[in-house]
Design a protein around this motif. Structure first.
Motif, PDB file in Angstrom:
ATOM      1  N   GLY A  62       0.816  -1.206   0.000  1.00 21.94           N
ATOM      2  CA  GLY A  62       0.000   0.000   0.000  1.00 21.94           C
ATOM      3  C   GLY A  62       0.849   1.254   0.000  1.00 21.94           C
ATOM      4  O   GLY A  62       0.532   2.237  -0.691  1.00 21.94           O
ATOM      5  N   PHE A  63       1.929   1.254   0.759  1.00 22.05           N
ATOM      6  CA  PHE A  63       2.863   2.373   0.751  1.00 22.05           C
ATOM      7  C   PHE A  63       3.561   2.465  -0.600  1.00 22.05           C
ATOM      8  O   PHE A  63       3.790   3.556  -1.128  1.00 22.05           O
ATOM      9  N   GLU A  64       3.875   1.319  -1.194  1.00 22.83           N
ATOM     10  CA  GLU A  64       4.519   1.317  -2.505  1.00 22.83           C
ATOM     11  C   GLU A  64       3.576   1.880  -3.575  1.00 22.83           C
ATOM     12  O   GLU A  64       4.027   2.521  -4.528  1.00 22.83           O
ATOM     13  N   LEU A  65       2.268   1.661  -3.415  1.00 24.37           N
ATOM     14  CA  LEU A  65       1.309   2.305  -4.307  1.00 24.37           C
ATOM     15  C   LEU A  65       1.367   3.823  -4.163  1.00 24.37           C
ATOM     16  O   LEU A  65       1.337   4.557  -5.152  1.00 24.37           O
ATOM     17  N   VAL A  66       1.448   4.306  -2.926  1.00 25.78           N
ATOM     18  CA  VAL A  66       1.555   5.752  -2.688  1.00 25.78           C
ATOM     19  C   VAL A  66       2.803   6.303  -3.366  1.00 25.78           C
ATOM     20  O   VAL A  66       2.765   7.349  -4.029  1.00 25.78           O
ATOM     21  N   LEU A  67       3.921   5.601  -3.209  1.00 34.15           N
ATOM     22  CA  LEU A  67       5.180   6.055  -3.794  1.00 34.15           C
ATOM     23  C   LEU A  67       5.128   6.082  -5.313  1.00 34.15           C
ATOM     24  O   LEU A  67       5.852   6.853  -5.955  1.00 34.15           O
ATOM     25  N   ALA A  68       4.274   5.245  -5.904  1.00 35.68           N
ATOM     26  CA  ALA A  68       4.142   5.206  -7.360  1.00 35.68           C
ATOM     27  C   ALA A  68       3.240   6.319  -7.891  1.00 35.68           C
ATOM     28  O   ALA A  68       3.203   6.543  -9.107  1.00 35.68           O
ATOM     29  N   CYS A  69       2.502   6.989  -7.010  1.00 33.86           N
ATOM     30  CA  CYS A  69       1.636   8.091  -7.427  1.00 33.86           C
ATOM     31  C   CYS A  69       2.450   9.383  -7.560  1.00 33.86           C
ATOM     32  O   CYS A  69       3.553   9.495  -7.025  1.00 33.86           O
ATOM     33  N   ASP A  70       1.883  10.349  -8.245  1.00 37.38           N
ATOM     34  CA  ASP A  70       2.594  11.598  -8.523  1.00 37.38           C
ATOM     35  C   ASP A  70       2.432  12.628  -7.420  1.00 37.38           C
ATOM     36  O   ASP A  70       3.363  13.373  -7.117  1.00 37.38           O
ATOM     37  N   LEU A  71       1.256  12.708  -6.846  1.00 36.28           N
ATOM     38  CA  LEU A  71       0.953  13.659  -5.789  1.00 36.28           C
ATOM     39  C   LEU A  71       0.226  12.917  -4.677  1.00 36.28           C
ATOM     40  O   LEU A  71      -0.462  11.930  -4.928  1.00 36.28           O
ATOM     41  N   VAL A  72       0.371  13.406  -3.438  1.00 35.19           N
ATOM     42  CA  VAL A  72      -0.192  12.694  -2.292  1.00 35.19           C
ATOM     43  C   VAL A  72      -0.888  13.670  -1.355  1.00 35.19           C
ATOM     44  O   VAL A  72      -0.288  14.657  -0.919  1.00 35.19           O
ATOM     45  N   VAL A  73      -2.145  13.378  -1.055  1.00 38.36           N
ATOM     46  CA  VAL A  73      -2.903  14.082  -0.027  1.00 38.36           C
ATOM     47  C   VAL A  73      -3.200  13.068   1.066  1.00 38.36           C
ATOM     48  O   VAL A  73      -3.669  11.957   0.771  1.00 38.36           O
ATOM     49  N   ALA A  74      -2.920  13.403   2.318  1.00 35.00           N
ATOM     50  CA  ALA A  74      -3.070  12.432   3.400  1.00 35.00           C
ATOM     51  C   ALA A  74      -3.935  12.987   4.520  1.00 35.00           C
ATOM     52  O   ALA A  74      -3.875  14.182   4.843  1.00 35.00           O
ATOM     53  N   ALA A  75      -4.727  12.121   5.122  1.00 36.37           N
ATOM     54  CA  ALA A  75      -5.455  12.467   6.333  1.00 36.37           C
ATOM     55  C   ALA A  75      -4.467  12.631   7.481  1.00 36.37           C
ATOM     56  O   ALA A  75      -3.379  12.035   7.473  1.00 36.37           O
ATOM     57  N   ALA A  76      -4.843  13.424   8.469  1.00 36.97           N
ATOM     58  CA  ALA A  76      -3.933  13.693   9.582  1.00 36.97           C
ATOM     59  C   ALA A  76      -3.560  12.425  10.337  1.00 36.97           C
ATOM     60  O   ALA A  76      -2.461  12.323  10.897  1.00 36.97           O
TER      61      ALA A  76
END
Length: 246
Positions: free
Chosen positions: A96-110
């Motif tokens: 799941g973290f590797e999916l995030v790293l493969a994305c271009d931009l990241v918005v995260a909940a606190a």
């Protein structure tokens, strides 16, 4: 705008292989559809974005096959020049973290957090995380995460540049992600894609020192030059109106 939601909240949105194959088809269609210009990837619920793959498959000795485009149809994907935003609604663990790293931009909940805990359960992060993480944050911080499985909270990820925006506890991560997507949609479509292509090549060490002469050989740059986007952008600026992208 395409929204892809991993909808297995009962399993912290962990992905079995067939789900990765299904997501691969979704992103294939996204890449091929000129009407779709930006994608948002998120998880159902508030507990987890994605907890990676199901470790029970490893314990049972099953062979875990993935599509050629990788975990979630994204981690090994090449040639996707449209931007993908990760809307991280909770824990992003392992794959799941590797999916995030493969994305271009990241918005995260606190309350979101990130980790690569594979070594703690006898595994190795093999979906690009060990390559992408040291590219996106300082190497020693990346190694600390990869070698110990430590969790990184959203605010630390924001400080290190791994996350573009942290949404307050009383906010909605999807509202923020959609707002970011709409800002991308306001920009010229081919200019956005060509910009991502050049930046991606530079991040991989290719064309890192290239001048515009070499960059002009890229197909998307040629398409942008022939598209009329520059002329429309300049005309809209002069007429003080929003540009009308074709």
């Amino acid at each position: 705008m395409l929204v892809v939601t991993i909808d297995r909240p009962q399993a912290m949105n962990a992905l079995p292989p067939d789900a990765s194959a299904e997501m691969a088809e979704v992103f294939d269609a996204f890449a091929a559809d000129p009407a779709q210009r930006v994608a948002i990837l998120t998880g159902a619920g508030q507990r987890a974005f994605c907890a990676g793959t199901d470790l029970r498959q490893h314990a049972e000795g099953a062979s875990v096959g993935l599509p050629s485009s990788g975990f979630g149809g994204l981690t090994a994907r090449t040639g996707l020049h449209k931007p993908v935003i990760a809307a991280v609604n909770g824990a992003a663990v392992g794959g799941g973290f590797e999916l995030v790293l493969a994305c271009d931009l990241v918005v995260a909940a606190a309350h979101a957090w990130f980790s690569l805990p594979e070594v703690r359960v006898g595994q190795i992060a093999r979906a690009g995380g060990l390559v992408r993480l040291p590219q996106q944050i300082p190497q020693k911080v990346a190694l600390h995460m990869a070698l110990t499985g430590r969790r990184m909270p959203a605010q630390e990820a924001l400080h290190l540049g791994l996350v573009n925006e942290v949404v307050p506890e009383d906010g909605d991560v999807m509202v923020a992600a959609r707002a970011l997507a709409h800002r991308l949609l306001e920009a010229a479509p081919l200019a956005v894609q060509a910009t991502k292509e050049i930046a991606s090549l530079a991040a991989r060490g290719a064309h890192g020192d290239a001048g515009w002469g070499e960059q002009d050989a890229l197909a998307l740059v040629r398409a942008w030059r022939a598209s009329g986007e520059r002329q429309e952008g300049a005309q809209a600026f002069m007429e003080k109106r929003p540009p009308r992208w074709s």
